[in-house]
Design a protein around this motif. Structure first.
Motif, PDB file in Angstrom:
ATOM      1  N   ALA A  33       5.645   4.990   3.583  1.00  0.00           N
ATOM      2  CA  ALA A  33       4.443   4.267   3.152  1.00  0.00           C
ATOM      3  C   ALA A  33       3.261   5.234   3.210  1.00  0.00           C
ATOM      4  O   ALA A  33       3.126   5.985   4.181  1.00  0.00           O
ATOM      5  CB  ALA A  33       4.177   3.059   4.046  1.00  0.00           C
ATOM      6  N   HIS A  40      -1.108   7.114  -1.798  1.00  0.00           N
ATOM      7  CA  HIS A  40      -0.743   5.930  -2.587  1.00  0.00           C
ATOM      8  C   HIS A  40      -0.637   6.305  -4.071  1.00  0.00           C
ATOM      9  O   HIS A  40       0.348   5.967  -4.725  1.00  0.00           O
ATOM     10  CB  HIS A  40      -1.788   4.825  -2.373  1.00  0.00           C
ATOM     11  CG  HIS A  40      -1.653   3.639  -3.271  1.00  0.00           C
ATOM     12  ND1 HIS A  40      -0.654   2.699  -3.125  1.00  0.00           N
ATOM     13  CD2 HIS A  40      -2.386   3.243  -4.331  1.00  0.00           C
ATOM     14  CE1 HIS A  40      -0.783   1.762  -4.061  1.00  0.00           C
ATOM     15  NE2 HIS A  40      -1.834   2.069  -4.801  1.00  0.00           N
ATOM     16  N   ASN A 101       0.990  -3.063  -7.166  1.00  0.00           N
ATOM     17  CA  ASN A 101       2.044  -2.707  -6.209  1.00  0.00           C
ATOM     18  C   ASN A 101       3.066  -1.795  -6.869  1.00  0.00           C
ATOM     19  O   ASN A 101       3.322  -1.894  -8.067  1.00  0.00           O
ATOM     20  CB  ASN A 101       2.784  -3.955  -5.724  1.00  0.00           C
ATOM     21  CG  ASN A 101       1.910  -4.877  -4.924  1.00  0.00           C
ATOM     22  OD1 ASN A 101       1.361  -4.500  -3.914  1.00  0.00           O
ATOM     23  ND2 ASN A 101       1.774  -6.109  -5.398  1.00  0.00           N
ATOM     24  N   TYR A 103       7.058  -0.117  -5.589  1.00  0.00           N
ATOM     25  CA  TYR A 103       8.039   0.089  -4.519  1.00  0.00           C
ATOM     26  C   TYR A 103       9.385   0.432  -5.127  1.00  0.00           C
ATOM     27  O   TYR A 103       9.792  -0.165  -6.133  1.00  0.00           O
ATOM     28  CB  TYR A 103       8.182  -1.161  -3.639  1.00  0.00           C
ATOM     29  CG  TYR A 103       8.788  -0.834  -2.295  1.00  0.00           C
ATOM     30  CD1 TYR A 103       7.971  -0.513  -1.221  1.00  0.00           C
ATOM     31  CD2 TYR A 103      10.160  -0.805  -2.102  1.00  0.00           C
ATOM     32  CE1 TYR A 103       8.504  -0.172   0.010  1.00  0.00           C
ATOM     33  CE2 TYR A 103      10.706  -0.466  -0.883  1.00  0.00           C
ATOM     34  CZ  TYR A 103       9.878  -0.153   0.171  1.00  0.00           C
ATOM     35  OH  TYR A 103      10.414   0.194   1.387  1.00  0.00           O
ATOM     36  N   GLN A 118       5.216  -7.182  -0.775  1.00  0.00           N
ATOM     37  CA  GLN A 118       3.931  -6.519  -0.963  1.00  0.00           C
ATOM     38  C   GLN A 118       2.912  -7.549  -1.423  1.00  0.00           C
ATOM     39  O   GLN A 118       3.223  -8.421  -2.220  1.00  0.00           O
ATOM     40  CB  GLN A 118       4.046  -5.407  -2.002  1.00  0.00           C
ATOM     41  CG  GLN A 118       4.944  -4.272  -1.563  1.00  0.00           C
ATOM     42  CD  GLN A 118       5.065  -3.202  -2.612  1.00  0.00           C
ATOM     43  OE1 GLN A 118       5.367  -3.469  -3.765  1.00  0.00           O
ATOM     44  NE2 GLN A 118       4.831  -1.960  -2.206  1.00  0.00           N
ATOM     45  N   GLN A 122      -0.234  -2.118  -2.806  1.00  0.00           N
ATOM     46  CA  GLN A 122       0.606  -1.386  -1.841  1.00  0.00           C
ATOM     47  C   GLN A 122       1.664  -0.579  -2.568  1.00  0.00           C
ATOM     48  O   GLN A 122       2.028  -0.885  -3.705  1.00  0.00           O
ATOM     49  CB  GLN A 122       1.260  -2.362  -0.878  1.00  0.00           C
ATOM     50  CG  GLN A 122       0.265  -3.127  -0.029  1.00  0.00           C
ATOM     51  CD  GLN A 122       0.940  -4.164   0.835  1.00  0.00           C
ATOM     52  OE1 GLN A 122       1.740  -4.965   0.357  1.00  0.00           O
ATOM     53  NE2 GLN A 122       0.616  -4.158   2.122  1.00  0.00           N
ATOM     54  N   SER A 123       2.187   0.447  -1.890  1.00  0.00           N
ATOM     55  CA  SER A 123       3.274   1.225  -2.456  1.00  0.00           C
ATOM     56  C   SER A 123       4.180   1.688  -1.327  1.00  0.00           C
ATOM     57  O   SER A 123       3.788   1.702  -0.156  1.00  0.00           O
ATOM     58  CB  SER A 123       2.743   2.435  -3.236  1.00  0.00           C
ATOM     59  OG  SER A 123       1.969   3.271  -2.403  1.00  0.00           O
TER      60      SER A 123
END
Length: 131
Positions: A33, A40, A101, A103, A118, A122-123
């Motif tokens: 993360a 990010h 997001n 992922y 998420q 976020q990633s």
């Protein structure tokens, strides 16, 4: 009534996973993360490049094996979700709510279980290896 539905759902989940995962199964997970906005952006760019090379749009599930279960739920714009499973008996989900997001969940070996949620901007990356 609601309690019975919850218990039925739990029983179904246990039945599905217990038939896919041997009694002596184990797994190890590596989760990455970003700590700041620059990391990010770099992680998002890397996943975007992976998606471009593999002709993936906003969400993708790729499975190579038997008895795998995967799902992606997305709400909001500009989300990129990838679930890639190699091997047998994996269970993986990705829930992305809000926008921005990204992922990548990658499962290898046998009988892993991983679930990511998420909530916006976020990633991350998850690598799960099972035996």
């Amino acid at each position: 009534m609601a309690r019975n539905k919850i218990l039925a759902g739990i029983a179904l989940a246990i039945a599905l996973t217990s038939t896919a995962v041997p009694a002596q199964a184990g797994q190890i997970s590596i989760n990455l993360a970003p700590r700041d906005a620059e990391q990010h952006r770099m992680l998002q760019a890397g996943l975007g490049l992976y998606a471009l090379v593999n002709e993936i749009e906003s969400g993708s599930i790729r499975q190579n094996g038997i008895g795998n279960i995967a799902g992606i739920m997305q709400g909001g714009g500009n989300n990129l979700g990838i679930v890639h499973q190699e091997g047998n008996g994996h269970n993986g989900t990705l829930d992305q709510q809000g926008g921005g997001n990204s992922y990548g969940l990658f499962q290898f070996g046998e009988g892993t279980s991983a679930h990511v949620r998420q909530s916006g901007g976020q990633s991350g990356l998850g690598f799960v290896f099972g035996w």
